[in-house]
Design a protein around this motif. Structure first.
Motif, PDB file in Angstrom:
ATOM      1  N   TYR A   1      32.939  48.845  17.150  1.00  0.00           N
ATOM      2  CA  TYR A   1      34.151  49.794  16.642  1.00  0.00           C
ATOM      3  C   TYR A   1      34.511  50.534  17.712  1.00  0.00           C
ATOM      4  CZ  TYR A   1      30.292  49.291  12.619  1.00  0.00           C
ATOM      5  OH  TYR A   1      29.844  48.641  11.295  1.00  0.00           O
ATOM      6  N   ALA A   2      34.177  51.088  18.511  1.00  0.00           N
ATOM      7  CA  ALA A   2      35.178  51.373  19.524  1.00  0.00           C
ATOM      8  C   ALA A   2      36.333  50.692  19.962  1.00  0.00           C
ATOM      9  CB  ALA A   2      34.662  52.345  20.606  1.00  0.00           C
ATOM     10  N   GLN A   3      35.107  49.642  20.440  1.00  0.00           N
ATOM     11  CA  GLN A   3      36.563  48.034  21.300  1.00  0.00           C
ATOM     12  C   GLN A   3      37.248  48.014  20.511  1.00  0.00           C
ATOM     13  OE1 GLN A   3      34.155  46.123  23.513  1.00  0.00           O
ATOM     14  NE2 GLN A   3      36.009  44.257  22.859  1.00  0.00           N
ATOM     15  N   LYS A   4      37.367  47.494  18.994  1.00  0.00           N
ATOM     16  CA  LYS A   4      38.121  47.650  17.931  1.00  0.00           C
ATOM     17  C   LYS A   4      39.214  48.171  18.447  1.00  0.00           C
ATOM     18  CE  LYS A   4      40.552  45.102  14.661  1.00  0.00           C
ATOM     19  NZ  LYS A   4      41.747  44.882  14.739  1.00  0.00           N
ATOM     20  N   SER A   5      39.058  49.941  17.879  1.00  0.00           N
ATOM     21  CA  SER A   5      39.882  50.712  18.005  1.00  0.00           C
ATOM     22  C   SER A   5      40.553  50.774  19.019  1.00  0.00           C
ATOM     23  CB  SER A   5      39.388  52.215  18.047  1.00  0.00           C
ATOM     24  OG  SER A   5      38.509  52.208  16.508  1.00  0.00           O
ATOM     25  N   ALA A   6      40.046  50.555  20.553  1.00  0.00           N
ATOM     26  CA  ALA A   6      41.166  50.630  21.203  1.00  0.00           C
ATOM     27  C   ALA A   6      42.084  49.778  21.292  1.00  0.00           C
ATOM     28  CB  ALA A   6      39.837  50.816  23.132  1.00  0.00           C
ATOM     29  N   GLU A   7      41.275  47.916  21.199  1.00  0.00           N
ATOM     30  CA  GLU A   7      42.319  46.749  21.129  1.00  0.00           C
ATOM     31  C   GLU A   7      43.781  47.235  20.385  1.00  0.00           C
ATOM     32  OE1 GLU A   7      38.943  43.974  22.273  1.00  0.00           O
ATOM     33  OE2 GLU A   7      39.907  43.895  20.181  1.00  0.00           O
ATOM     34  N   ASP A   8      43.474  47.705  19.273  1.00  0.00           N
ATOM     35  CA  ASP A   8      44.623  47.931  18.119  1.00  0.00           C
ATOM     36  C   ASP A   8      45.102  48.717  18.545  1.00  0.00           C
ATOM     37  OD1 ASP A   8      42.976  46.172  16.242  1.00  0.00           O
ATOM     38  OD2 ASP A   8      42.314  47.241  15.150  1.00  0.00           O
ATOM     39  N   LEU A   9      45.067  50.075  19.015  1.00  0.00           N
ATOM     40  CA  LEU A   9      45.780  50.619  19.878  1.00  0.00           C
ATOM     41  C   LEU A   9      46.839  50.421  21.134  1.00  0.00           C
ATOM     42  CD1 LEU A   9      46.769  53.657  19.414  1.00  0.00           C
ATOM     43  CD2 LEU A   9      44.274  54.293  20.760  1.00  0.00           C
ATOM     44  N   TRP A  10      45.784  49.768  21.876  1.00  0.00           N
ATOM     45  CA  TRP A  10      46.710  48.965  23.227  1.00  0.00           C
ATOM     46  C   TRP A  10      48.244  48.453  22.246  1.00  0.00           C
ATOM     47  CZ3 TRP A  10      46.913  50.523  28.296  1.00  0.00           C
ATOM     48  CH2 TRP A  10      47.564  49.710  28.824  1.00  0.00           C
ATOM     49  N   MET A  11      47.781  47.253  21.412  1.00  0.00           N
ATOM     50  CA  MET A  11      48.462  46.432  20.687  1.00  0.00           C
ATOM     51  C   MET A  11      49.989  46.723  19.936  1.00  0.00           C
ATOM     52  SD  MET A  11      47.149  43.368  21.781  1.00  0.00           S
ATOM     53  CE  MET A  11      48.840  42.615  21.078  1.00  0.00           C
TER      54      MET A  11
ATOM     55  N   TYR B   1      56.753  49.693  27.390  1.00  0.00           N
ATOM     56  CA  TYR B   1      56.789  51.143  28.557  1.00  0.00           C
ATOM     57  C   TYR B   1      55.715  52.020  28.457  1.00  0.00           C
ATOM     58  CZ  TYR B   1      58.467  55.705  29.451  1.00  0.00           C
ATOM     59  OH  TYR B   1      58.262  56.839  29.974  1.00  0.00           O
ATOM     60  N   GLY B   2      55.475  52.038  27.055  1.00  0.00           N
ATOM     61  CA  GLY B   2      54.241  52.686  26.915  1.00  0.00           C
ATOM     62  C   GLY B   2      52.640  51.901  27.970  1.00  0.00           C
ATOM     63  N   LYS B   3      52.343  51.022  27.588  1.00  0.00           N
ATOM     64  CA  LYS B   3      51.311  49.997  28.163  1.00  0.00           C
ATOM     65  C   LYS B   3      51.651  50.506  30.030  1.00  0.00           C
ATOM     66  CE  LYS B   3      50.970  46.931  24.908  1.00  0.00           C
ATOM     67  NZ  LYS B   3      50.618  45.135  24.110  1.00  0.00           N
ATOM     68  N   ASN B   4      53.158  50.229  30.349  1.00  0.00           N
ATOM     69  CA  ASN B   4      53.421  50.144  31.580  1.00  0.00           C
ATOM     70  C   ASN B   4      52.922  51.415  32.415  1.00  0.00           C
ATOM     71  OD1 ASN B   4      53.821  47.559  32.095  1.00  0.00           O
ATOM     72  ND2 ASN B   4      55.735  47.828  31.334  1.00  0.00           N
ATOM     73  N   ARG B   5      53.367  52.791  31.443  1.00  0.00           N
ATOM     74  CA  ARG B   5      53.293  54.220  32.045  1.00  0.00           C
ATOM     75  C   ARG B   5      52.024  54.356  31.787  1.00  0.00           C
ATOM     76  NH1 ARG B   5      55.016  57.660  34.686  1.00  0.00           N
ATOM     77  NH2 ARG B   5      55.158  59.400  33.931  1.00  0.00           N
ATOM     78  N   ILE B   6      51.050  53.552  31.304  1.00  0.00           N
ATOM     79  CA  ILE B   6      49.331  54.585  31.193  1.00  0.00           C
ATOM     80  C   ILE B   6      49.221  53.651  32.259  1.00  0.00           C
ATOM     81  CG2 ILE B   6      47.775  54.362  30.267  1.00  0.00           C
ATOM     82  CD1 ILE B   6      49.044  54.242  27.351  1.00  0.00           C
ATOM     83  N   LEU B   7      48.932  52.503  32.840  1.00  0.00           N
ATOM     84  CA  LEU B   7      48.729  52.072  33.636  1.00  0.00           C
ATOM     85  C   LEU B   7      49.110  52.285  35.116  1.00  0.00           C
ATOM     86  CD1 LEU B   7      49.555  47.889  32.808  1.00  0.00           C
ATOM     87  CD2 LEU B   7      46.936  49.223  32.875  1.00  0.00           C
TER      88      LEU B   7
ATOM     89  N   THR C   1      41.745  49.726  35.960  1.00  0.00           N
ATOM     90  CA  THR C   1      42.926  49.573  35.361  1.00  0.00           C
ATOM     91  C   THR C   1      41.913  48.827  34.320  1.00  0.00           C
ATOM     92  OG1 THR C   1      44.099  48.490  36.399  1.00  0.00           O
ATOM     93  CG2 THR C   1      44.876  50.774  35.707  1.00  0.00           C
ATOM     94  N   ALA C   2      40.774  47.951  34.954  1.00  0.00           N
ATOM     95  CA  ALA C   2      40.978  46.959  34.097  1.00  0.00           C
ATOM     96  C   ALA C   2      40.019  47.189  32.309  1.00  0.00           C
ATOM     97  CB  ALA C   2      39.693  46.887  34.791  1.00  0.00           C
ATOM     98  N   PHE C   3      39.657  48.280  32.460  1.00  0.00           N
ATOM     99  CA  PHE C   3      39.696  48.722  30.653  1.00  0.00           C
ATOM    100  C   PHE C   3      40.485  47.865  30.223  1.00  0.00           C
ATOM    101  CE2 PHE C   3      39.428  52.187  27.598  1.00  0.00           C
ATOM    102  CZ  PHE C   3      39.046  51.453  26.688  1.00  0.00           C
ATOM    103  N   TYR C   4      41.899  49.223  30.615  1.00  0.00           N
ATOM    104  CA  TYR C   4      43.702  48.662  29.760  1.00  0.00           C
ATOM    105  C   TYR C   4      43.780  47.301  29.792  1.00  0.00           C
ATOM    106  CZ  TYR C   4      43.432  53.342  30.027  1.00  0.00           C
ATOM    107  OH  TYR C   4      43.577  55.273  30.223  1.00  0.00           O
TER     108      TYR C   4
END
Length: 297
Positions: free
Chosen positions: A170-180, A185-191, A202-205
């Protein structure tokens, strides 16, 4: 407004009849329903200003002429299982035929399914019982509008929850949905923040970007027989299950007709009732689990 003033008198206006006439007119209106609703709202304002007559009418809560907005409203309001199509038609001032088409699209049965950010949105398990529309799993929340600090906090929390065997899927699917849902810009800024400021791996992201699943998954679509995969659903919904469990001496036992005991969950363990009595179960010792015995054979 002058024509209305000539044809009708305030004394003859009754709330129920007026609202019914408005609903029927909007349902049958072939052009933009928003225009018709706006006209009626102005008419009610006219009655107040010219005739000092205040009539309350329950207009639709959402912009019913916006197909996507209407479909998302259905996905939310059907969660209680106490509404039928006729109820929704009364609320939204649209025909039952239109709502049936919306439900078909929500179920993914339409040739042009709902897409959100390039990913399919469908609620497959939907049934009718005594006229009511029932969903096996409900969608929560629909959309989040967070700043990046909130996103980072949520992703870190989900990463920690992935260490819990009961919560991992459940946590993995939630993280994937949030990332997608993030922009480039948001993804690159977090990285960037993770690498340069937090000095974190940053392997998790980066792994989150590989997800290709639908936007929404019902409980049963999370199901595998690996580990304690079905236990969270069974705990939450009081379902029975079967599992293969690793004892302290290294032997594997098969536990039948298991039920989670409410109030005994402690993060890494809980107590269950099963065919032979009551016992404590540690999640990291659950080898396999399933809703039926046959799934484990």
């Amino acid at each position: 407004m002058k024509m209305l003033e000539v044809q009708y008198t305030v004394d003859h206006l009754e709330k129920e009849e007026l609202e019914r006439a408005m609903k029927d007119a909007v349902r049958s209106y072939k052009s933009h329903k928003g225009t018709a609703i706006l006209v009626y709202k102005r008419f009610l304002q006219y009655l107040i200003e010219v005739h000092q007559c205040s009539i309350e009418v329950s207009f639709p809560e959402v912009e019913v002429w916006n197909t996507f907005e209407r479909q998302m409203y259905l996905a939310k309001e059907l969660q209680g299982g106490d509404l039928n199509i006729e109820d929704l038609s009364e609320r939204l001032w649209v025909s039952t035929r239109t709502l049936e088409e919306d439900l078909k699209k929500l179920r993914g049965l339409d040739e042009d399914p709902i897409q959100i950010l390039g990913r399919k949105f469908e609620i497959r398990d939907m049934e009718r019982k005594n006229g009511k529309v029932l969903l096996s799993s409900t969608v929560h929340p629909f959309f989040l509008t967070w700043n990046l600090t909130q996103v980072i906090a949520a992703l870190k929390g989900l990463q920690m929850m992935m260490e819990n065997p009961l919560m991992k899927a459940y946590a993995q699917k939630s993280a994937e949905d949030l990332w997608m849902q993030l922009s480039s810009y948001g993804k690159n800024r977090i990285l960037q923040v993770s690498k340069e400021l937090f000095q974190e791996d940053t392997a998790f992201y980066e792994a989150l970007a590989s997800s290709e699943s639908d936007v929404f998954l019902e409980e049963k679509r999370f199901k595998t027989t690996d580990g304690p995969s079905v236990l969270m659903d069974c705990l939450k919904n009081e379902k029975s299950f079967y599992m293969e469990y690793l004892e302290e001496d290294g032997s594997a036992v098969f536990l039948e007709d298991c039920l989670c005991i409410p109030g005994t969950y402690e993060g890494s363990l809980l107590k269950i009732e099963y065919k032979e009595g009551v016992r404590t179960v540690f999640f990291d010792r659950v080898l396999r689990s399933a809703y039926t015995k046959e799934e484990l054979y």
